[in-house]
Design an enzyme around this catalytic site. Structure first.
Site, PDB file in Angstrom:
ATOM      1  CB  CYS A 120      49.028  97.636  29.454  1.00  0.00           C
ATOM      2  SG  CYS A 120      50.904  98.311  29.213  1.00  0.00           S
ATOM      3  CB  CYS A 179      54.554  93.122  25.599  1.00  0.00           C
ATOM      4  SG  CYS A 179      54.855  94.668  25.994  1.00  0.00           S
ATOM      5  CB  CYS A 217      51.693  91.064  27.644  1.00  0.00           C
ATOM      6  SG  CYS A 217      51.179  91.822  29.350  1.00  0.00           S
ATOM      7  CB  CYS A 225      56.309  91.356  43.214  1.00  0.00           C
ATOM      8  SG  CYS A 225      56.794  91.762  42.252  1.00  0.00           S
ATOM      9  CB  CYS A 278      59.169  93.341  44.705  1.00  0.00           C
ATOM     10  SG  CYS A 278      59.585  93.356  42.696  1.00  0.00           S
ATOM     11  CB  CYS A 306      63.148  92.677  39.808  1.00  0.00           C
ATOM     12  SG  CYS A 306      63.136  90.811  39.296  1.00  0.00           S
ATOM     13  NE  ARG A 346      61.133  85.017  41.719  1.00  0.00           N
ATOM     14  CZ  ARG A 346      60.980  87.351  41.833  1.00  0.00           C
ATOM     15  NH1 ARG A 346      61.170  87.517  41.132  1.00  0.00           N
ATOM     16  NH2 ARG A 346      62.119  87.597  43.200  1.00  0.00           N
TER      17      ARG A 346
HETATM   18  N1  SAM Z   1      54.051  96.300  32.211  1.00  0.00           N
HETATM   19  C1  SAM Z   1      55.396  95.769  33.822  1.00  0.00           C
HETATM   20  C2  SAM Z   1      56.495  96.025  32.613  1.00  0.00           C
HETATM   21  O1  SAM Z   1      56.048  95.807  31.535  1.00  0.00           O
HETATM   22  O2  SAM Z   1      57.504  96.421  32.644  1.00  0.00           O
HETATM   23  C3  SAM Z   1      55.344  95.441  34.364  1.00  0.00           C
HETATM   24  C4  SAM Z   1      54.951  94.463  34.343  1.00  0.00           C
HETATM   25  S1  SAM Z   1      54.861  93.387  33.280  1.00  0.00           S
HETATM   26  C5  SAM Z   1      53.269  91.771  32.915  1.00  0.00           C
HETATM   27  C6  SAM Z   1      56.620  92.380  33.234  1.00  0.00           C
HETATM   28  C7  SAM Z   1      56.313  91.015  32.775  1.00  0.00           C
HETATM   29  O3  SAM Z   1      55.757  90.051  32.982  1.00  0.00           O
HETATM   30  C8  SAM Z   1      57.126  91.062  31.856  1.00  0.00           C
HETATM   31  O4  SAM Z   1      58.158  92.326  31.212  1.00  0.00           O
HETATM   32  C9  SAM Z   1      57.010  90.044  31.154  1.00  0.00           C
HETATM   33  O5  SAM Z   1      58.427  89.305  31.053  1.00  0.00           O
HETATM   34  C10 SAM Z   1      56.762  89.077  32.497  1.00  0.00           C
HETATM   35  N2  SAM Z   1      55.183  88.530  31.017  1.00  0.00           N
HETATM   36  C11 SAM Z   1      53.881  89.274  30.600  1.00  0.00           C
HETATM   37  N3  SAM Z   1      53.332  88.428  30.694  1.00  0.00           N
HETATM   38  C12 SAM Z   1      53.622  87.016  30.149  1.00  0.00           C
HETATM   39  C13 SAM Z   1      53.378  85.845  29.572  1.00  0.00           C
HETATM   40  N4  SAM Z   1      52.316  85.548  28.751  1.00  0.00           N
HETATM   41  N5  SAM Z   1      54.268  84.510  29.356  1.00  0.00           N
HETATM   42  C14 SAM Z   1      54.851  84.639  30.794  1.00  0.00           C
HETATM   43  N6  SAM Z   1      55.713  85.944  31.479  1.00  0.00           N
HETATM   44  C15 SAM Z   1      55.434  87.173  30.761  1.00  0.00           C
HETATM   45  C1  DTB Z   2      57.842  88.217  36.075  1.00  0.00           C
HETATM   46  O1  DTB Z   2      59.582  88.918  35.426  1.00  0.00           O
HETATM   47  N1  DTB Z   2      57.227  87.576  35.743  1.00  0.00           N
HETATM   48  C2  DTB Z   2      56.046  87.750  36.417  1.00  0.00           C
HETATM   49  C3  DTB Z   2      56.991  89.477  37.408  1.00  0.00           C
HETATM   50  N2  DTB Z   2      57.931  89.129  36.948  1.00  0.00           N
HETATM   51  C4  DTB Z   2      56.095  90.711  37.424  1.00  0.00           C
HETATM   52  C5  DTB Z   2      55.344  88.232  35.637  1.00  0.00           C
HETATM   53  C6  DTB Z   2      54.447  86.823  34.680  1.00  0.00           C
HETATM   54  C7  DTB Z   2      53.353  87.249  34.218  1.00  0.00           C
HETATM   55  C8  DTB Z   2      52.725  85.645  33.388  1.00  0.00           C
HETATM   56  C9  DTB Z   2      51.421  86.255  32.576  1.00  0.00           C
HETATM   57  C10 DTB Z   2      50.119  87.021  33.684  1.00  0.00           C
HETATM   58  O2  DTB Z   2      49.996  86.192  34.636  1.00  0.00           O
HETATM   59  O3  DTB Z   2      49.523  87.852  33.213  1.00  0.00           O
HETATM   60 FE1  SF4 Z   3      51.904  96.389  29.501  1.00  0.00          FE
HETATM   61 FE2  SF4 Z   3      52.123  93.811  29.504  1.00  0.00          FE
HETATM   62 FE3  SF4 Z   3      54.078  95.463  28.146  1.00  0.00          FE
HETATM   63 FE4  SF4 Z   3      53.731  94.968  30.752  1.00  0.00          FE
HETATM   64  S1  SF4 Z   3      54.420  93.557  29.635  1.00  0.00           S
HETATM   65  S2  SF4 Z   3      54.245  96.389  29.285  1.00  0.00           S
HETATM   66  S3  SF4 Z   3      51.720  95.238  31.352  1.00  0.00           S
HETATM   67  S4  SF4 Z   3      51.866  94.660  27.529  1.00  0.00           S
END
Ligand code: SAM
Ligand code: DTB
Ligand code: SF4
Length: 332
Positions: A60, A64, A67, A104, A135, A195, A267
Site C-alpha cells: 500500500c 499509516c 499498518c 468484510c 462490507c 462502519c 465492535r
Molecule cells: N486501506 C484501507 C484504509 O486504510 O481505509 C482499508 C484497510 S485498513 C487495513 C483498515 C483499518 O484497519 C485501518 O483504518 C485501521 O483502523 C485498522 N488497522 C490497520 N492496522 C492495524 C493494526 N496494526 N492494529 C489495529 N488496527 C489496525
Molecule cells: C477495522 O476497524 N479493523 C479491521 C477492519 N476494520 C478492516 C482491520 C484490523 C487490521 C488489523 C491488522 C491486520 O490484520 O493487518
Molecule cells: Fe494502506 Fe494500511 Fe493505511 Fe489502509 S491502513 S491505507 S492498508 S497503509
C-alpha cells in the site's frame, strides 16, 4: 424532553467537555451506566458476528504508522494481488457456515482504481447472493464510486478516522483527517451504512481518545458500526514499540462509545488475540456487541473459532441473526 447530559437519547451534539466527563467517571459507575444504555437500545447477550478477508494484501502506498501493509514499512509481509471472485465467494461460504452474518472485504489501497473496483463489485454481488451482509474497506472513495458500490448491493463501508484530529498527522502523513471525513460523507450520501471507528494504544493521550469518540458521536448520523481496535503491534511498523493501553482504559473507551452512540454496534475489533476472556467479557459488559470472527483479521492473528465459540458458550452469548433469519422472523 430529556435533560442535557442524560444518556438515554440519541444525540449528535455532544460537547468535548461532556465526553471528557464520561471518561472521568468512576469505572464502576461508567460500566453500570453503559450497560443500562446498552439494554435500552441493544439486544442483551447478542453479538453481531463479522468475518474479515484481505482481498488485496500489502504494497500500500500510504504511510499509516500502525499498518503492516504499508510499502514503507519493512514487516516481511508477502503482498498479494486482488483475489479472484470465486476464491472470495468460497471464503464467504465458509464464513457463513461457521456462523458469520457479515463478510468484510479489505483491500490495501489508497483508493480503488476503476478496474479493481469492477472486480470488487463482482465479489460484493457473489457474497450478497449467499445471503450475507456485505462490507468493504478499500480506502478513499469519490461520490461516484460510493454510488457504484451502493448499486452493487454493498451494505456497509468501513473507513476509520483512526484517532483524534490532533494526533492523526503524527500517525499518517499521506492523507488528512479531512480526507477521511470526505469519504465518510460520500458513503453516507450514497445511502450505505457506515462502519467507522479507530485504534487505541498508539501512544495517544487520553484527550485524543476523547476527541476521537467526540468526532464519531458528532457526525450528523452516527456510524452504524463502530470498530474499536486495540493496536496490534507489528514488528517493522513505526508504532511497534508503543506502550500497550491499560486494559481498564480500553474498557472505558468501549463504554464511552456505547454511551455516546447508543444505537451503534460497537465492535471489539483488532487486538482480541492478546486479550484474555475476562477482559473481553468486561468489554461486552461495557457495551461491545460485535466481533471479527475467524482465525485472521487482515494480515494478523485473531482468536481461533473454537475458542470464540467456547467464550460465547461460557458467557451465554448468542450470535445476532443475519439478514436471512431476520426476514424469516419478520414474516413467519
Ligand atoms: N486501506 C484501507 C484504509 O486504510 O481505509 C482499508 C484497510 S485498513 C487495513 C483498515 C483499518 O484497519 C485501518 O483504518 C485501521 O483502523 C485498522 N488497522 C490497520 N492496522 C492495524 C493494526 N496494526 N492494529 C489495529 N488496527 C489496525
Ligand atoms: C477495522 O476497524 N479493523 C479491521 C477492519 N476494520 C478492516 C482491520 C484490523 C487490521 C488489523 C491488522 C491486520 O490484520 O493487518
Ligand atoms: Fe494502506 Fe494500511 Fe493505511 Fe489502509 S491502513 S491505507 S492498508 S497503509
Amino acid at each position: 424532553m430529556a435533560e442535557r447530559g442524560e444518556t438515554t437519547t440519541v444525540r449528535s451534539d455532544w460537547t468535548l467537555g461532556e465526553v471528557r466527563a464520561l471518561f472521568a467517571r468512576p469505572f464502576m459507575d461508567l460500566i453500570f451506566e453503559a450497560q443500562r444504555v446498552h439494554r435500552r437500545f441493544q439486544r442483551p447477550n447478542a453479538i453481531q458476528v463479522s468475518t474479515l478477508l484481505s482481498v488485496k494484501t500489502g504494497a500500500c502506498p500510504e504511510d499509516c504508522g500502525y499498518c503492516p501493509q504499508s510499502v514503507r514499512h519493512d514487516t516481511g509481509l508477502e503482498p498479494a494481488e486482488l483475489l479472484e471472485v470465486e476464491t472470495v465467494a468460497e471464503r464467504a461460504r465458509l464464513a457463513k457456515a461457521s456462523g458469520a452474518t457479515r463478510f468484510c472485504m479489505g483491500a490495501a489501497y489508497r483508493s480503488p482504481k476503476p478496474k479493481d473496483l469492477r472486480k470488487v463489485i463482482a465479489m460484493i454481488r457473489a457474497v450478497k447472493d449467499l445471503g450475507l451482509e456485505t462490507c468493504a474497506t478499500l480506502g478513499m472513495l469519490t461520490a461516484a464510486q460510493a454510488h457504484e458500490l451502493k448499486d452493487a448491493g454493498l451494505d456497509y463501508y468501513n473507513h476509520n478516522i483512526d484517532t483524534s484530529p490532533a494526533y492523526y498527522p503524527k500517525v499518517i502523513g499521506t492523507r488528512s483527517f479531512q480526507d477521511r471525513l470526505d469519504t465518510l460523507q460520500a458513503v453516507r450520501a450514497a445511502g450505505m451504512q457506515v462502519c467507522c471507528g479507530g485504534i487505541v494504544g498508539m501512544g495517544e493521550e487520553p484527550e485524543d481518545r476523547v476527541a476521537m469518540l467526540h468526532t464519531l458521536a458528532t457526525l450528523p448520523t452516527h456510524p452504524e458500526s463502530v470498530p474499536i481496535n486495540r493496536l496490534v503491534r507489528v514488528a517493522g511498523t513505526p508504532l511497534a514499540d508503543s506502550a500497550p493501553i491499560d486494559s481498564f482504559d480500553f474498557v472505558r473507551t468501549i463504554a464511552v462509545a456505547r454511551l455516546l452512540m447508543p444505537r451503534a454496534h460497537v465492535r471489539l475489533s483488532a487486538g482480541r488475540a492478546e486479550m484474555n476472556d475476562e477482559l473481553q467479557a468486561l468489554c461486552f459488559l461495557a457495551g461491545a456487541n460485535s466481533i471479527f470472527y475467524g482465525e485472521k483479521l487482515l494480515t494478523t492473528g485473531n482468536p481461533d473459532c473454537e475458542h470464540d465459540a467456547r467464550l460465547f458458550d461460557r458467557l451465554n452469548l448468542v450470535a445476532e441473526p443475519g439478514p436471512e433469519e431476520s426476514r424469516v422472523a419478520a414474516t413467519g
